[in-house]
Design a protein around this motif. Structure first.
Motif, PDB file in Angstrom:
ATOM      1  N   VAL A  14       0.862  -1.178   0.000  1.00 58.86           N
ATOM      2  CA  VAL A  14       0.000   0.000   0.000  1.00 58.86           C
ATOM      3  C   VAL A  14       0.901   1.232   0.000  1.00 58.86           C
ATOM      4  N   VAL A  15       0.555   2.207  -0.869  1.00 66.77           N
ATOM      5  CA  VAL A  15       1.428   3.366  -1.103  1.00 66.77           C
ATOM      6  C   VAL A  15       0.784   4.634  -0.546  1.00 66.77           C
ATOM      7  N   THR A  16       1.590   5.452   0.127  1.00 64.41           N
ATOM      8  CA  THR A  16       1.110   6.738   0.652  1.00 64.41           C
ATOM      9  C   THR A  16       2.275   7.716   0.743  1.00 64.41           C
ATOM     10  N   ASP A  45       8.701   8.345  -7.146  1.00 65.06           N
ATOM     11  CA  ASP A  45       8.006   9.640  -7.062  1.00 65.06           C
ATOM     12  C   ASP A  45       8.009  10.225  -5.653  1.00 65.06           C
ATOM     13  N   GLY A  46       8.736   9.570  -4.728  1.00 63.30           N
ATOM     14  CA  GLY A  46       8.840  10.088  -3.370  1.00 63.30           C
ATOM     15  C   GLY A  46       7.849   9.493  -2.398  1.00 63.30           C
ATOM     16  N   THR A  47       6.868   8.743  -2.883  1.00 63.35           N
ATOM     17  CA  THR A  47       5.927   8.082  -1.972  1.00 63.35           C
ATOM     18  C   THR A  47       6.582   6.865  -1.329  1.00 63.35           C
ATOM     19  N   VAL A  48       5.881   6.243  -0.380  1.00 61.28           N
ATOM     20  CA  VAL A  48       6.425   5.103   0.359  1.00 61.28           C
ATOM     21  C   VAL A  48       5.483   3.912   0.211  1.00 61.28           C
ATOM     22  N   ALA A  49       6.064   2.734  -0.028  1.00 59.79           N
ATOM     23  CA  ALA A  49       5.288   1.502  -0.190  1.00 59.79           C
ATOM     24  C   ALA A  49       5.509   0.601   1.014  1.00 59.79           C
ATOM     25  N   LEU A  50       4.393   0.226   1.681  1.00 56.36           N
ATOM     26  CA  LEU A  50       4.454  -0.672   2.831  1.00 56.36           C
ATOM     27  C   LEU A  50       3.948  -2.045   2.407  1.00 56.36           C
ATOM     28  N   PRO A  51       4.796  -3.077   2.403  1.00 58.00           N
ATOM     29  CA  PRO A  51       4.369  -4.424   2.004  1.00 58.00           C
ATOM     30  C   PRO A  51       3.265  -4.942   2.919  1.00 58.00           C
ATOM     31  N   VAL A  52       2.266  -5.596   2.315  1.00 60.36           N
ATOM     32  CA  VAL A  52       1.168  -6.160   3.094  1.00 60.36           C
ATOM     33  C   VAL A  52       1.022  -7.644   2.768  1.00 60.36           C
ATOM     34  N   LEU A  53       0.350  -8.354   3.638  1.00 62.39           N
ATOM     35  CA  LEU A  53       0.131  -9.781   3.457  1.00 62.39           C
ATOM     36  C   LEU A  53      -1.047 -10.024   2.518  1.00 62.39           C
ATOM     37  N   GLY A  54      -0.963 -11.126   1.772  1.00 61.06           N
ATOM     38  CA  GLY A  54      -2.061 -11.471   0.885  1.00 61.06           C
ATOM     39  C   GLY A  54      -1.853 -10.927  -0.510  1.00 61.06           C
ATOM     40  N   GLU A  55      -2.822 -11.213  -1.377  1.00 59.32           N
ATOM     41  CA  GLU A  55      -2.727 -10.789  -2.772  1.00 59.32           C
ATOM     42  C   GLU A  55      -3.335  -9.416  -3.019  1.00 59.32           C
ATOM     43  N   ALA A  56      -4.047  -8.874  -2.060  1.00 57.98           N
ATOM     44  CA  ALA A  56      -4.638  -7.527  -2.182  1.00 57.98           C
ATOM     45  C   ALA A  56      -5.098  -7.091  -0.800  1.00 57.98           C
TER      46      ALA A  56
END
Length: 438
Positions: A14-16, A45-56
């Motif tokens: 999830v990106v924020t 682009d300077g945003t941050v991606a936090l890995p999450v569990l599952g396919e969505a």
């Protein structure tokens, strides 16, 4: 999510914006949605991606992040195609990492992760380059069947290999063909290097024991310069090659009746540059039309090489005799003050430290081995078997050569624990015509 061939396509994240990262992380941790096995990544682009569990990430959690956790934040999903393992994941053992990644993948497919499935994961394996050979006692639960073949791509990725195979019990077909199934990959050919010697073989067709390394090192150090050897059970060259490459043997007659092992042996002789000093005799060594040629005979067959003893006696030089290296599995039981056996549950049984019985020729005569005081580290069962073998060999030598011979136990070499209370040992037995020893 999977790429074609069952390999992982990446990790959902999830990106924020950076200023909302901590709020997102706290929420995802609380909801047990944060993937702690991969690092939080900064996007171009300077945003941050936090890995999450599952396919969505379910829509309800996306709404919660946008509206309550961090109002006004950008909240989108992406896929990290080359995720970086977190420091926590890097500190895991391979078995722990396998459990984490397989359990996450299984649950993402709607299968409940259970203690039964976790207990059914492998704890040890053999690694041959980019191929991993799993033991027969893992992935037996029926739930795994519904997850194949994609499951094998996940397992291989978690353990850092490209090919995967699973072994069964050795087939009782006389050629010791391993019952190995290739789970992932196009072929089972691998290369292994021991003591500077290259062994190439197909794991689905040929045996390879890491536990024999102490014996391979030992025979490599034997004084064989100028000698002719016969290896009655050559396999892919486990002992043939050390005798030729390091021990200085002038020539080896290598006997093998497994066609796959014979092909590997021929290849291994060539890649190690010793093919001109070895002749492969393919087929049943009991039909071998050789005699009176050997300074040494290697009988590297377990659980017993006894069927080859008459052949070995026939191979020894009539004028000078030689040395037999006789492999055997000997049953014994724990006693006080003896070194413990290797753990038979491990991937390969651990070799013993060097343990020796030495008898010397003195004043032209043979000192009777039965009067030797046993070293405390040598089990009585080993010595009793060695004496029994010696007695049998003396009789065979006289029958084969038509005259009396003398024998002497030079050395008893423990190789490894083969099974609980069963030890793989090697007896070095010197055999000489009586005329040579007075």
């Amino acid at each position: 999510m999977e790429k074609e061939g069952g390999k992982p396509a990446g990790v959902v994240a999830v990106v924020t914006e950076p200023r909302f990262t901590q709020r997102y992380k706290e929420y995802l941790e609380k909801e047990k949605l944060l993937d702690t096995q991969h690092r939080v990544e900064k996007m171009p682009d300077g945003t941050v991606a936090l890995p999450v569990l599952g396919e969505a990430l379910p829509e309800q959690h996306l709404r919660e992040l946008r509206n309550r956790v961090a109002p006004g934040s950008t909240c989108t999903l992406t896929q990290l195609l080359d995720p970086v393992r977190s420091k926590k994941a890097q500190g895991c053992s391979p078995a722990q990492r396998l459990c984490l990644e397989v359990s996450r993948w299984v649950e993402a497919r709607g299968v409940t992760w259970s203690a039964e499935l976790e207990a059914d994961l492998p704890r040890s394996w053999q690694r041959h380059g980019n191929l991993l050979l799993l033991s027969e006692d893992c992935f037996q639960a029926k739930q795994w069947k519904n997850l194949e073949p994609e499951l094998w791509g996940i397992v291989a990725s978690a353990l850092g290999v490209q090919r995967l195979a699973k072994r069964g019990r050795v087939s009782p077909d006389g050629t010791r063909t391993p019952a190995v199934t290739l789970l992932l990959g196009d072929d089972g050919w691998v290369e292994h290097v021991d003591n500077g010697i290259r062994y190439k073989f197909d794991v689905t067709q040929c045996m390879f024991s890491f536990g024999n390394i102490t014996e391979k090192l030992r025979v490599a150090s034997l004084p064989c310069t100028g000698q002719v050897l016969v290896d009655l059970y050559a396999g892919i060259g486990y002992f043939t090659l050390p005798f030729l490459v390091h021990a200085g043997a002038a020539f080896v007659h290598a006997c093998e009746w497994n066609p796959h092992a014979a092909v590997a042996l021929k290849n291994n002789l060539e890649i190690n540059g010793v093919a001109d000093r070895c002749q492969i005799h393919f087929g049943d060594n009991r039909k071998l039309k050789l005699s009176d040629i050997a300074d040494r005979v290697n009988l590297g067959l377990i659980p017993s090489s006894e069927e080859g003893w008459p052949i070995a006696c026939r191979m020894l030089r009539k004028d000078a005799g030689g040395i037999l290296h006789i492999h055997q599995n000997v049953e014994s039981f724990p006693r006080r003050n003896l070194q413990p056996l290797g753990n038979s549950e491990m991937e390969e049984h651990r070799p013993y430290p060097q343990q020796i019985i030495n008898n010397q020729w003195e004043n032209g005569a043979i000192r009777d081995s039965r009067r030797k005081v046993l070293s405390a580290s040598i089990k009585p069962e080993w010595h009793r078997w060695a004496e029994s073998a010696e007695t049998r060999i003396v009789t065979l030598l006289q029958q084969v050569h038509g005259k009396p011979w003398k024998t002497q136990i030079l050395h008893i070499q423990p190789v490894k624990s083969y099974a609980p209370h069963v030890d793989h040992i090697v007896l070095d037995l010197e055999c000489r015509p009586c005329s040579l020893v007075g």
